[in-house]
Design an enzyme around this catalytic site. Structure first.
Site, PDB file in Angstrom:
ATOM      1  N   ASP A   1     -52.200  42.231   5.290  1.00  0.00           N
ATOM      2  CA  ASP A   1     -52.857  41.403   4.277  1.00  0.00           C
ATOM      3  C   ASP A   1     -54.372  41.617   4.229  1.00  0.00           C
ATOM      4  O   ASP A   1     -54.993  42.044   5.208  1.00  0.00           O
ATOM      5  CB  ASP A   1     -52.617  39.919   4.565  1.00  0.00           C
ATOM      6  CG  ASP A   1     -51.243  39.438   4.133  1.00  0.00           C
ATOM      7  OD1 ASP A   1     -50.373  40.291   3.884  1.00  0.00           O
ATOM      8  OD2 ASP A   1     -51.037  38.210   4.062  1.00  0.00           O
TER       9      ASP A   1
ATOM     10  N   HIS B   1     -53.115  41.805   9.590  1.00  0.00           N
ATOM     11  CA  HIS B   1     -54.214  41.885   8.621  1.00  0.00           C
ATOM     12  C   HIS B   1     -55.014  43.167   8.846  1.00  0.00           C
ATOM     13  O   HIS B   1     -55.380  43.475   9.981  1.00  0.00           O
ATOM     14  CB  HIS B   1     -55.149  40.679   8.754  1.00  0.00           C
ATOM     15  CG  HIS B   1     -54.508  39.373   8.381  1.00  0.00           C
ATOM     16  ND1 HIS B   1     -53.611  38.724   9.208  1.00  0.00           N
ATOM     17  CD2 HIS B   1     -54.626  38.605   7.273  1.00  0.00           C
ATOM     18  CE1 HIS B   1     -53.202  37.604   8.623  1.00  0.00           C
ATOM     19  NE2 HIS B   1     -53.799  37.510   7.453  1.00  0.00           N
TER      20      HIS B   1
END
Length: 269
Positions: A93, A238
């Site tokens: 992400d 992430h």
């Protein structure tokens, strides 16, 4: 290195941290849907070649524009794959990030894995070449809104703009319209689910959250992934949104362990 030995090493000095109850940064609470998603499992280590990038004949080029997405039925977020074997999905992400995303791509290429990258539109607008590289390496490009807002507290028209601008940008950059959407923070709203469907996307959550966004340390990120992963898991990591060096170090540590244990990775279509 076995998972038991790795967890033993990772747990030293972290007993108090690992014993704390984890507050979910990007959590969701929906039911796991039934049915197996069509997917293309990545080749395990030692296979003859990494996944081939899409050919120009198989996908529309950015110059010709992406194929418009068809509306879908509104559905709840997908939190895990319906799999009875060791098939899992890795998702990244908040990218693309010019420093960390290329390193993540290199790690994935090393282990011949495909992942799903949930990109923020304004980041993608600043790094179009990197967006194209992610797609060219065979990974899935997905929508993570334009500016990463809490979708529960903004008007429906703003929600639509956040999703539509991002899908348009990613489609025009890669020639492929995104088919997956993830709400920032996992904070879904009725409007975001409805608009997601109207734009031809499906919502994806996760089932394994090591909270790498908080930078708790490489060992703890690794430990959380290895302790909670199972068949059908969707793992949240992430590659953007700050210093992701701990995440990168954790990927280098836990990916070979999972592959040695027979896990296979897929990027759901």
């Amino acid at each position: 290195m076995s998972r038991r030995l790795l967890l033993s090493v990772a747990g030293m000095g972290l007993l108090s941290a690992a014993g704390c109850q984890l507050a979910s940064h990007d959590g969701g609470d929906g039911a796991v849907p039934a049915g197996v998603l069509p997917s293309e499992p990545a080749s395990p280590p030692g296979s003859s070649a990494p996944p081939a990038p899409p050919s120009s004949s198989a996908a529309a080029s950015p110059a010709s524009g992406p194929v418009p997405a068809q509306p879908r039925k509104v559905s709840n977020p997908l939190f895990s794959l319906a799999a009875d074997d060791r098939l899992v999905a890795l998702t990244l992400d908040d990218g693309p990030d010019p420093v960390h995303t290329p390193v993540v791509l290199s790690i994935l290429e090393q282990y011949r894995l495909r992942a799903t990258f949930f990109l923020i539109g304004e980041n993608a607008a600043r790094q179009p070449a990197l967006v194209r590289e992610i797609a060219a390496r065979g990974h899935h490009i997905a929508n993570h809104t334009w500016s990463h807002p809490d979708l529960r507290g903004i008007p429906d028209s703003t929600v639509r703009d956040e999703l539509l601008r991002t899908s348009d940008l990613l489609g025009n950059t890669t020639g492929r319209t995104p088919t997956w959407f993830r709400a920032p923070g996992g904070d879904w709203s009725d409007a975001s689910l409805r608009i997601c469907a109207e734009l031809g996307m499906r919502p994806m959550g996760w089932s394994v959250d090591p909270q790498d966004w908080a930078r708790p340390g490489t060992s703890l990120i690794t430990q959380r992934v290895l302790q909670t992963i199972g068949p059908g898991s969707i793992v949240l990591n992430h590659d953007g949104g700050g210093d992701r060096s701990q995440t990168i170090a954790a990927l280098r540590t836990y990916l070979p362990v999972l592959l040695d244990e027979g896990y296979r990775f897929t990027a759901p279509k």
